[in-house]
Design a protein around this motif. Structure first.
Motif, PDB file in Angstrom:
ATOM      1  N   GLY A 142       0.821  -1.211   0.000  1.00  0.00           N
ATOM      2  CA  GLY A 142       0.000   0.000   0.000  1.00  0.00           C
ATOM      3  C   GLY A 142       0.851   1.254   0.000  1.00  0.00           C
ATOM      4  N   GLU A 143       0.335   2.315  -0.604  1.00  0.00           N
ATOM      5  CA  GLU A 143       1.100   3.556  -0.705  1.00  0.00           C
ATOM      6  C   GLU A 143       1.310   4.200   0.656  1.00  0.00           C
ATOM      7  OE1 GLU A 143      -0.397   6.267  -3.565  1.00  0.00           O
ATOM      8  OE2 GLU A 143      -0.298   4.851  -5.244  1.00  0.00           O
ATOM      9  N   ASN A 144       0.324   4.114   1.541  1.00  0.00           N
ATOM     10  CA  ASN A 144       0.483   4.702   2.870  1.00  0.00           C
ATOM     11  C   ASN A 144       1.585   4.002   3.657  1.00  0.00           C
ATOM     12  OD1 ASN A 144      -1.585   6.583   2.456  1.00  0.00           O
ATOM     13  ND2 ASN A 144      -3.167   5.168   3.188  1.00  0.00           N
ATOM     14  N   TYR A 145       1.622   2.671   3.546  1.00  0.00           N
ATOM     15  CA  TYR A 145       2.681   1.925   4.225  1.00  0.00           C
ATOM     16  C   TYR A 145       4.046   2.282   3.639  1.00  0.00           C
ATOM     17  CZ  TYR A 145       5.471  -1.978   5.966  1.00  0.00           C
ATOM     18  OH  TYR A 145       6.446  -2.742   6.565  1.00  0.00           O
ATOM     19  N   ALA A 146       4.103   2.405   2.295  1.00  0.00           N
ATOM     20  CA  ALA A 146       5.367   2.758   1.652  1.00  0.00           C
ATOM     21  C   ALA A 146       5.842   4.133   2.119  1.00  0.00           C
ATOM     22  CB  ALA A 146       5.202   2.738   0.135  1.00  0.00           C
ATOM     23  N   LYS A 147       4.916   5.098   2.267  1.00  0.00           N
ATOM     24  CA  LYS A 147       5.288   6.430   2.749  1.00  0.00           C
ATOM     25  C   LYS A 147       5.813   6.362   4.180  1.00  0.00           C
ATOM     26  CE  LYS A 147       2.017   8.983  -0.157  1.00  0.00           C
ATOM     27  NZ  LYS A 147       0.770   9.806  -0.154  1.00  0.00           N
ATOM     28  N   SER A 148       5.175   5.518   5.000  1.00  0.00           N
ATOM     29  CA  SER A 148       5.629   5.378   6.380  1.00  0.00           C
ATOM     30  C   SER A 148       7.014   4.751   6.473  1.00  0.00           C
ATOM     31  CB  SER A 148       4.625   4.528   7.179  1.00  0.00           C
ATOM     32  OG  SER A 148       4.639   3.179   6.734  1.00  0.00           O
ATOM     33  N   MET A 149       7.412   4.003   5.429  1.00  0.00           N
ATOM     34  CA  MET A 149       8.729   3.391   5.393  1.00  0.00           C
ATOM     35  C   MET A 149       9.780   4.306   4.735  1.00  0.00           C
ATOM     36  SD  MET A 149       8.468   0.502   6.906  1.00  0.00           S
ATOM     37  CE  MET A 149       9.962  -0.352   6.394  1.00  0.00           C
ATOM     38  N   GLY A 150       9.347   5.526   4.405  1.00  0.00           N
ATOM     39  CA  GLY A 150      10.284   6.499   3.857  1.00  0.00           C
ATOM     40  C   GLY A 150      10.413   6.480   2.348  1.00  0.00           C
ATOM     41  N   VAL A 151       9.488   5.814   1.647  1.00  0.00           N
ATOM     42  CA  VAL A 151       9.545   5.739   0.192  1.00  0.00           C
ATOM     43  C   VAL A 151       8.878   6.974  -0.407  1.00  0.00           C
ATOM     44  CG1 VAL A 151       8.867   4.419  -1.854  1.00  0.00           C
ATOM     45  CG2 VAL A 151       9.526   3.221   0.246  1.00  0.00           C
ATOM     46  N   ASN A 152       9.557   7.631  -1.299  1.00  0.00           N
ATOM     47  CA  ASN A 152       8.970   8.736  -2.050  1.00  0.00           C
ATOM     48  C   ASN A 152       8.089   8.125  -3.142  1.00  0.00           C
ATOM     49  OD1 ASN A 152       8.323  10.908  -3.690  1.00  0.00           O
ATOM     50  ND2 ASN A 152      10.388  11.756  -3.713  1.00  0.00           N
ATOM     51  N   VAL A 153       6.802   7.998  -2.852  1.00  0.00           N
ATOM     52  CA  VAL A 153       5.900   7.242  -3.719  1.00  0.00           C
ATOM     53  C   VAL A 153       5.818   7.854  -5.108  1.00  0.00           C
ATOM     54  CG1 VAL A 153       3.512   6.497  -4.056  1.00  0.00           C
ATOM     55  CG2 VAL A 153       4.555   6.342  -1.791  1.00  0.00           C
ATOM     56  N   LYS A 154       5.736   9.165  -5.190  1.00  0.00           N
ATOM     57  CA  LYS A 154       5.606   9.814  -6.498  1.00  0.00           C
ATOM     58  C   LYS A 154       6.838   9.557  -7.365  1.00  0.00           C
ATOM     59  CE  LYS A 154       4.409  14.217  -8.665  1.00  0.00           C
ATOM     60  NZ  LYS A 154       4.081  15.656  -8.422  1.00  0.00           N
ATOM     61  N   GLY A 155       8.014   9.751  -6.779  1.00  0.00           N
ATOM     62  CA  GLY A 155       9.242   9.482  -7.520  1.00  0.00           C
ATOM     63  C   GLY A 155       9.429   8.010  -7.829  1.00  0.00           C
ATOM     64  N   PHE A 156       8.977   7.163  -6.895  1.00  0.00           N
ATOM     65  CA  PHE A 156       9.110   5.723  -7.087  1.00  0.00           C
ATOM     66  C   PHE A 156       8.233   5.255  -8.241  1.00  0.00           C
ATOM     67  CE2 PHE A 156       7.852   1.323  -5.947  1.00  0.00           C
ATOM     68  CZ  PHE A 156       9.116   0.741  -5.982  1.00  0.00           C
ATOM     69  N   ARG A 157       7.029   5.794  -8.360  1.00  0.00           N
ATOM     70  CA  ARG A 157       6.138   5.412  -9.456  1.00  0.00           C
ATOM     71  C   ARG A 157       6.724   5.840 -10.801  1.00  0.00           C
ATOM     72  NH1 ARG A 157       0.144   7.300  -7.961  1.00  0.00           N
ATOM     73  NH2 ARG A 157      -0.319   6.100  -9.846  1.00  0.00           N
ATOM     74  N   VAL A 158       7.344   7.015 -10.842  1.00  0.00           N
ATOM     75  CA  VAL A 158       7.994   7.465 -12.076  1.00  0.00           C
ATOM     76  C   VAL A 158       9.146   6.525 -12.431  1.00  0.00           C
ATOM     77  CG1 VAL A 158       9.334   9.321 -13.145  1.00  0.00           C
ATOM     78  CG2 VAL A 158       7.329   9.874 -11.757  1.00  0.00           C
ATOM     79  N   ALA A 159       9.895   6.090 -11.403  1.00  0.00           N
ATOM     80  CA  ALA A 159      11.010   5.167 -11.640  1.00  0.00           C
ATOM     81  C   ALA A 159      10.515   3.849 -12.207  1.00  0.00           C
ATOM     82  CB  ALA A 159      11.781   4.936 -10.341  1.00  0.00           C
ATOM     83  N   LEU A 160       9.391   3.333 -11.695  1.00  0.00           N
ATOM     84  CA  LEU A 160       8.835   2.084 -12.211  1.00  0.00           C
ATOM     85  C   LEU A 160       8.494   2.205 -13.692  1.00  0.00           C
ATOM     86  CD1 LEU A 160       6.405   0.829  -9.390  1.00  0.00           C
ATOM     87  CD2 LEU A 160       8.745   0.092  -9.865  1.00  0.00           C
ATOM     88  N   ILE A 161       7.831   3.300 -14.048  1.00  0.00           N
ATOM     89  CA  ILE A 161       7.439   3.508 -15.438  1.00  0.00           C
ATOM     90  C   ILE A 161       8.667   3.676 -16.327  1.00  0.00           C
ATOM     91  CG2 ILE A 161       6.316   5.127 -17.013  1.00  0.00           C
ATOM     92  CD1 ILE A 161       4.387   3.347 -15.554  1.00  0.00           C
ATOM     93  N   LEU A 162       9.652   4.434 -15.852  1.00  0.00           N
ATOM     94  CA  LEU A 162      10.854   4.692 -16.650  1.00  0.00           C
ATOM     95  C   LEU A 162      11.621   3.399 -16.905  1.00  0.00           C
ATOM     96  CD1 LEU A 162      12.683   6.814 -17.977  1.00  0.00           C
ATOM     97  CD2 LEU A 162      13.871   7.035 -15.779  1.00  0.00           C
TER      98      LEU A 162
END
Length: 338
Positions: A226-246
């Motif tokens: 989940g995105e909320n859990y990822a944010k709580s773990m310090g993941v920059n979700v917006k940047g991470f999603r761009v990285a996945l697509i790239l």
């Protein structure tokens, strides 16, 4: 302990299947090699004989290319399914392959020699394919800022793919016959064009990209919860999603550039891998998906070469026949669970 045993058995089985398919592919054709002769040629290189030339100039580069590009395309599908949280997300469905096809079609069908002169066809194909893939996914990402529903975003990606296909068909209508022949051969999809030069170029792109994907295993695991859990773990979700697509766009574009559009591999293989390993851990699934994709494409390439020999089928013909039933089964299963 049971999961560790399953993982170990799964990787061993995949390694055995890959070795068996390598040997089978090398020995399928007009010239057969004994195991001893094959090992000698692999150890000492091309000795100038007919067997040596066939192994080193034709078969080996093709087999390695099928294994490398098949694994890369499977990883691209895995990343897209993770991003969209949808089992049928893949490069072929989301318009990435169509975007690559549009830009490659522009250079083959519409660009003048002045535009393409001075560059090798491989450079043009790779540049055009990567540009098209990134452009298609850039449109999807632009829409994603306004559309929160991932299912709707998947539909939008498919519509962008249809628009790219329409643009390609428009160029085909006004293309010269000689240009059209080259484009048609490329769109049929095949590993037969793999040479040591193209293999080296594709390896230079895909291997570092796959390593980067593996290094993202930990944030991928958090994102799956989940995105909320990822944010709580310090993941920059917006940047991470761009990285996945790239990363997925780079992998699928490289495959499309050197082997043409290949369907259903990016959709079916990640699910086949999950069925084998029965885990959602990215640290296991990423290398397992790569190996499964390699085995899958080696088997499909063998069928394409031998099923109606001497006539060779396109690789997408075989991957569609084997991969489409997996997608149909997934849709039926999802409907029942829903």
């Amino acid at each position: 302990m049971r999961q560790h045993t399953r993982n170990a058995v799964g990787f061993v089985v995949l390694a055995i299947l890959m070795a068996a398919l390598f040997y089978w592919n090398i020995n399928t054709g007009s010239v057969h090699l004994s195991l001893e002769r094959m090992l000698t040629l692999l150890r000492w290189g091309n000795d100038g004989t007919t067997e040596g030339n066939i192994l080193w100039k034709i078969r080996l580069s093709r087999l390695l290319g099928a294994a490398l590009l098949g694994g890369a395309l499977s990883i691209a599908g895995f990343l897209l399914q993770t991003f969209f949280k949808n089992p049928i997300a893949g490069p072929f469905v989301l318009g990435i392959s169509s975007g690559s096809r549009l830009f490659v079609g522009f250079f083959l069908l519409a660009a003048t020699p002045i535009v393409t002169g001075g560059f090798s066809p491989h450079v043009i194909f790779l540049a055009a394919s990567t540009t098209g893939a990134l452009a298609a996914m850039a449109l999807v990402l632009a829409v994603s800022s306004r559309v929160q529903n991932l299912a709707m975003l998947l539909v939008i990606g498919m519509m962008i793919g249809y628009i790219c296909d329409a643009g390609t068909d428009f160029m085909i209508t006004f293309a010269e016959s000689s240009q059209l022949q080259n484009f048609t051969i490329w769109t049929m999809g095949s590993f037969s064009g793999m040479t040591w030069a193209t293999l080296g170029a594709s390896a230079l792109i895909t291997i570092p990209t796959v390593v980067l994907v593996f290094l993202l295993s930990k944030p991928l695991g958090a994102y799956l919860l989940g995105e909320n859990y990822a944010k709580s773990m310090g993941v920059n979700v917006k940047g991470f999603r761009v990285a996945l697509i790239l990363l997925s766009s780079i992998l699928s574009a490289c495959v499309t550039a050197f082997a043409g559009p290949i369907s259903f591999v990016g959709i079916a293989v990640p699910h086949i891998t999950r069925l084998i390993f029965r885990t959602s851990r990215p640290m296991v699934l990423i290398p397992a998906t790569f190996l499964t994709g390699s085995v899958f494409c080696l088997a499909c390439d063998l069928i394409a070469r031998t099923a109606f020999s001497p006539t060779e089928l396109t690789i997408s013909t075989v991957t569609s026949v084997l991969g489409a039933p997996v997608v149909i089964w997934l849709m039926i299963k999802r409907r029942r669970n829903g």
